[in-house]
Every structure is written in C-alpha cells, then in structure tokens.
Scaffold this active site. Structure first.
Site, PDB file in Angstrom:
ATOM      1  N   CYS A   1     -23.615 -34.490 -74.599  1.00 23.44           N
ATOM      2  CA  CYS A   1     -25.011 -34.732 -74.193  1.00 23.44           C
ATOM      3  C   CYS A   1     -25.375 -36.206 -74.321  1.00 23.44           C
ATOM      4  O   CYS A   1     -26.168 -36.719 -73.529  1.00 23.44           O
ATOM      5  CB  CYS A   1     -25.952 -33.866 -75.021  1.00 23.44           C
ATOM      6  SG  CYS A   1     -25.826 -32.119 -74.619  1.00 23.44           S
TER       7      CYS A   1
ATOM      8  N   GLU B   1     -30.372 -30.467 -74.053  1.00 17.55           N
ATOM      9  CA  GLU B   1     -30.602 -31.792 -73.478  1.00 17.55           C
ATOM     10  C   GLU B   1     -30.129 -31.842 -72.027  1.00 17.55           C
ATOM     11  O   GLU B   1     -30.805 -32.393 -71.152  1.00 17.55           O
ATOM     12  CB  GLU B   1     -29.864 -32.873 -74.273  1.00 17.55           C
ATOM     13  CG  GLU B   1     -30.148 -32.886 -75.755  1.00 17.55           C
ATOM     14  CD  GLU B   1     -29.218 -32.000 -76.557  1.00 17.55           C
ATOM     15  OE1 GLU B   1     -28.966 -30.846 -76.161  1.00 17.55           O
ATOM     16  OE2 GLU B   1     -28.740 -32.458 -77.589  1.00 17.55           O
TER      17      GLU B   1
HETATM   18  N1  LIG Z   1     -27.659 -31.007 -79.618  1.00 14.35           N
HETATM   19  C1  LIG Z   1     -27.248 -29.749 -79.313  1.00 14.35           C
HETATM   20  N2  LIG Z   1     -27.827 -29.089 -78.289  1.00 14.35           N
HETATM   21  C2  LIG Z   1     -27.487 -27.818 -77.994  1.00 14.35           C
HETATM   22  O1  LIG Z   1     -28.046 -27.222 -77.076  1.00 14.35           O
HETATM   23  N3  LIG Z   1     -26.506 -27.194 -78.756  1.00 14.35           N
HETATM   24  C3  LIG Z   1     -26.269 -25.766 -78.525  1.00 14.35           C
HETATM   25  C4  LIG Z   1     -24.916 -25.324 -78.082  1.00 14.35           C
HETATM   26  C5  LIG Z   1     -24.802 -23.939 -78.706  1.00 14.35           C
HETATM   27  O2  LIG Z   1     -25.509 -22.977 -77.923  1.00 14.35           O
HETATM   28  C6  LIG Z   1     -25.529 -24.113 -80.017  1.00 14.35           C
HETATM   29  C7  LIG Z   1     -24.601 -24.536 -81.149  1.00 14.35           C
HETATM   30  O3  LIG Z   1     -24.062 -23.358 -81.718  1.00 14.35           O
HETATM   31  P1  LIG Z   1     -23.322 -23.417 -83.151  1.00 14.35           P
HETATM   32  O4  LIG Z   1     -22.016 -24.151 -82.929  1.00 14.35           O
HETATM   33  O5  LIG Z   1     -24.280 -24.163 -84.088  1.00 14.35           O
HETATM   34  O6  LIG Z   1     -23.153 -21.934 -83.503  1.00 14.35           O
HETATM   35  O7  LIG Z   1     -26.497 -25.153 -79.782  1.00 14.35           O
HETATM   36  C8  LIG Z   1     -25.870 -27.817 -79.792  1.00 14.35           C
HETATM   37  C9  LIG Z   1     -26.223 -29.126 -80.100  1.00 14.35           C
HETATM   38  C10 LIG Z   1     -25.581 -29.850 -81.247  1.00 14.35           C
HETATM   39  O8  LIG Z   1     -24.270 -30.159 -80.901  1.00 14.35           O
HETATM   40 ZN   LIG Z   2     -24.828 -31.257 -76.386  1.00 11.71          ZN
END
Ligand SMILES: Nc1nc(=O)n([C@H]2C[C@H](O)[C@@H](COP(=O)(O)O)O2)cc1CO
Ligand SMILES: [Zn+2]
Length: 156
Positions: free
Chosen positions: A110, A81
């Site tokens: 975010c 995001e």
């Molecule tokens: N809405 C989100 N957008 C994201 O881009 N992320 C990203 C951050 C990390 O690269 C990954 C989460 O890694 P994990 O904690 O599930 O191994 O997803 C995570 C979330 C949810 O918090």
């Molecule tokens: Zn985030």
C-alpha cells in the site's frame, strides 16, 4: 445568544473517525481496517476498507490465515488504502498531496500504491506491525518519496 462551541473535534479526529466507521464494514474477522482520503480543503475525496473485490462472493472465499495461499484470506483481500484509491471517482490530479487517514499503518504494498497515487501524507491510528520487515520497507518507501506520516489518537 450563546457563544459558538469551541470543544468540537479536530479535522484529524473527524477524518480518522470516518476511517474507523469504514473499518466497521470490514468482514475480516481478525483485522478491520478503514481509510479516508481528504484534501487540503478538508474535503473527503474517498473512503475504503479491507475486503474482497466486490465481484467476488465473499462467502466463497477464506477469511482465515493459512500456509496454503489458495486458502489464505490475504490472497483475496484488497487493503483499505488500496480500496480508497480505487474507489476514488475524481481526477487523479486532486489526489496529489492529499492525506490518507488509515486505522492501521500501511503495508509496503500500500505504501507503493499511495506514493504512486500522489498521496502526500499518511495519518495513522495503530501500528501493530511496527518493527516488522514489512513495516520497515513501508517506512523506507514513504521516507524516500517524501511522504510524511504521523500517528494520532482518538478519544474512546
Ligand atoms: N494497512 C493495512 N491495511 C489493510 O487493509 N490490511 C488488511 C489486510 C487483511 O485483510 C487484514 C490483516 O489481517 P491479519 O494479517 O492482521 O490477520 O488487514 C492490513 C494492513 C496492515 O498491513
Ligand atoms: Zn496494505
């Protein structure tokens, strides 16, 4: 002359599939997230996925989760995001009231970024962290700032 096709995908499915395609660029081995920002006229304003800053060589940084922040991927990854906001090349005014389609419900960091950028609506696919402290904070921020959120499903 055959009649027009009526079984076309909805705008929600279209933009969520754009976000899903972006997620396929994510190098994160555990969670790939994509985001697509669209305006009220159904125009794509920006797209992003979770990854390290482009200036970093992501071969030199961790992709694991670790207790030591220096060795934890979360220290180095920009969320999908946030990247969609940062990748946006138009003028900020056009982000006002726009919708972000994201494959995973936004974290509280975010949520703050999206609210501050003027996003008016969050459409999400998954919410695997639902009920966690972070998720509750996200929803409090979005609710308090009047940013609506709704979940959609996309046919396999
Ligand atoms: N809405 C989100 N957008 C994201 O881009 N992320 C990203 C951050 C990390 O690269 C990954 C989460 O890694 P994990 O904690 O599930 O191994 O997803 C995570 C979330 C949810 O918090
Ligand atoms: Zn985030």
């Amino acid at each position: 002359m055959p009649g027009k096709r009526t079984d076309v995908i909805s705008w929600d499915e279209f933009f969520m599939r754009v976000a899903m395609a972006a997620a396929m660029r994510s190098k994160d081995p555990n969670t790939q997230v994509g985001a697509c920002i669209a305006d009220a006229n159904h125009r794509i304003l920006s797209v992003g996925y979770n990854g390290t800053p482009s200036a970093l060589n992501d071969d030199e940084f961790p992709w694991e989760t670790a207790d030591d922040p220096l060795l934890d991927k979360h220290s180095y990854v920009i969320h999908a995001e946030a990247n969609a906001i940062l990748n946006y090349r138009g003028s900020n005014k056009d982000l006002q009231g726009a919708t972000v389609y994201v494959t995973l419900f936004p974290c509280h960091e975010c949520a703050k970024t999206l609210v501050q950028a003027g996003i008016g609506e969050v459409v999400y696919l998954g919410d695997k962290y639902e009920g966690t402290q972070d998720n509750l904070i996200s929803k409090r921020i979005l609710d308090t700032c009047g940013v609506t959120y709704r979940q959609v499903t996309v046919a396999d």
